[in-house]
Scaffold this motif. Sequence first.
Motif, short mmCIF file in Angstrom:
data_model
loop_
_atom_site.label_atom_id
_atom_site.label_comp_id
_atom_site.label_asym_id
_atom_site.label_seq_id
_atom_site.Cartn_x
_atom_site.Cartn_y
_atom_site.Cartn_z
N ILE A 175 49.61 -7.40 22.74
CA ILE A 175 49.61 -8.07 24.05
C ILE A 175 50.43 -7.26 25.05
O ILE A 175 50.04 -7.08 26.20
CB ILE A 175 50.19 -9.49 23.91
CG1 ILE A 175 49.26 -10.36 23.05
CG2 ILE A 175 50.38 -10.14 25.28
CD1 ILE A 175 49.91 -11.65 22.61
N SER B 108 49.35 -5.49 28.58
CA SER B 108 50.11 -5.73 29.81
C SER B 108 50.52 -4.41 30.45
O SER B 108 50.43 -4.25 31.67
CB SER B 108 51.35 -6.57 29.48
OG SER B 108 52.20 -6.66 30.59
N GLY C 275 50.04 -15.20 30.38
CA GLY C 275 48.81 -14.42 30.24
C GLY C 275 47.69 -14.98 31.11
O GLY C 275 46.92 -14.22 31.71
N LEU D 246 55.40 -13.39 30.08
CA LEU D 246 54.87 -12.84 28.84
C LEU D 246 55.89 -11.94 28.16
O LEU D 246 56.14 -12.06 26.95
CB LEU D 246 53.59 -12.08 29.17
CG LEU D 246 52.73 -11.54 28.04
CD1 LEU D 246 51.26 -11.50 28.51
CD2 LEU D 246 53.14 -10.14 27.63
N SER E 77 42.74 -8.28 28.87
CA SER E 77 43.84 -9.25 28.82
C SER E 77 43.38 -10.56 28.19
O SER E 77 44.12 -11.20 27.45
CB SER E 77 44.38 -9.50 30.22
OG SER E 77 44.89 -8.32 30.80
N TRP F 86 44.87 -12.39 24.99
CA TRP F 86 45.34 -13.76 25.23
C TRP F 86 44.79 -14.71 24.18
O TRP F 86 45.50 -15.59 23.68
CB TRP F 86 44.91 -14.17 26.64
CG TRP F 86 45.35 -15.51 27.11
CD1 TRP F 86 46.62 -15.89 27.46
CD2 TRP F 86 44.52 -16.66 27.33
NE1 TRP F 86 46.62 -17.20 27.89
CE2 TRP F 86 45.35 -17.70 27.82
CE3 TRP F 86 43.16 -16.90 27.18
CZ2 TRP F 86 44.86 -18.95 28.15
CZ3 TRP F 86 42.67 -18.15 27.51
CH2 TRP F 86 43.51 -19.16 27.98
#
Length: 380
Positions: A9, A13, A73, A106, A163, A167
């Motif tokens: 994740i 990002s 997210g 996040l 993303s 997520w």
Amino acid sequence: MRFWILISIVAISGLSQGMLLPLLSMLLEKHGVSSSLNGMHATALYIGVLLISPFLEKPLRQYGYRPMIILGGFIVILSLALFPAFHSFWFWFFLRLCIGIGDHMLHFATQTWITDFSPAQRRGRNLSLYGLSFGIGFSVGPLLASLIQFKESLPFLLSSLLSLIGWCCVFFLPNERPKENEQPSLAHTFDRFVHAWKYAWVALLLPFTYGFLEAAIHAIFPVYALREHIVIEHVAFILPAFSLGGIIFQLPLGLLSDRLERKRVIAGALLIGSVSFLGAYFFHRSPFGLAACFFIAGMFVGSLFSLGITYMADLLPKQLLPAGNLLCGMLYSIGSMIGPFVNGFAIEYGTNNFFFTISSILFLSFFLLLWNREKKVIHL
């Protein structure tokens, strides 16, 4: 599985952030926005971080890590998808601010979760992988931005889709909460900030230093290069040398900090970083000398953010880790906002080589502070 989902994740990002910086700069320039307003627009991300930071600790303790990652997210995914909807300076500024808020939620939740479940003997390794995943994603981001040549909305939509995939993986994770603190004196976030700063201020200054340096290199070094008549082709391989050094040496430096005394590993990295920028001062007329100095500096100070979080986690009890992680994010953002201004001011009213002098003095000062610091016993 939990650890690898979290750093995946973070990599996505980093990809989104690395894409947005050049992409929005190019689009704003294309739409006739001045360079000063273009630079001001970039601060929206850090403003979002500073605005949301004081309000994150309480919901994290109340609802846990997973809901905060899911909400952060979702904000990022929605904001990325909305960029192609309207070509408006202030609408894009608002969306970039929202991405700063969502990304910070996040990152705050993921890095606090990782520092919470990582044993001390593997903390450096885990957080170096955290920093490495973000760095790789951030480095790949500009390649995603180049897809603008096919369709202006394509980078935004593809980043939003990636993303979304990351997520969805979060829903497979069990929810956990930080350790509760039973002492009423630390009930409020501000009190926790004060306690975290009191016992870990040296570690907390490392993310500030990294933000100061990273933003100054990417924002001010191209200005310095133009004034020193360094051709664009040389700038194109000098700038990535710093990031490449950080990516290659992030994990080895984290593993080394697990095996040796962490404070001395960080102090050594700061000293070598100071010497590297001092070397850049003397080799400023040699593009290859500058690239070598930037690469060596990246090897040792390109990991300051993850090493700072690791050292902070060594110094604080677990109930103060959320406050400490919030301060890391806030100080990184403040450093990222101050770095280009201070270095730009120095170049404007001093000499061009002040760019290297400031960085060298900064690292040497923190080396001396860290080397002479004795660990305090915490009484809560």
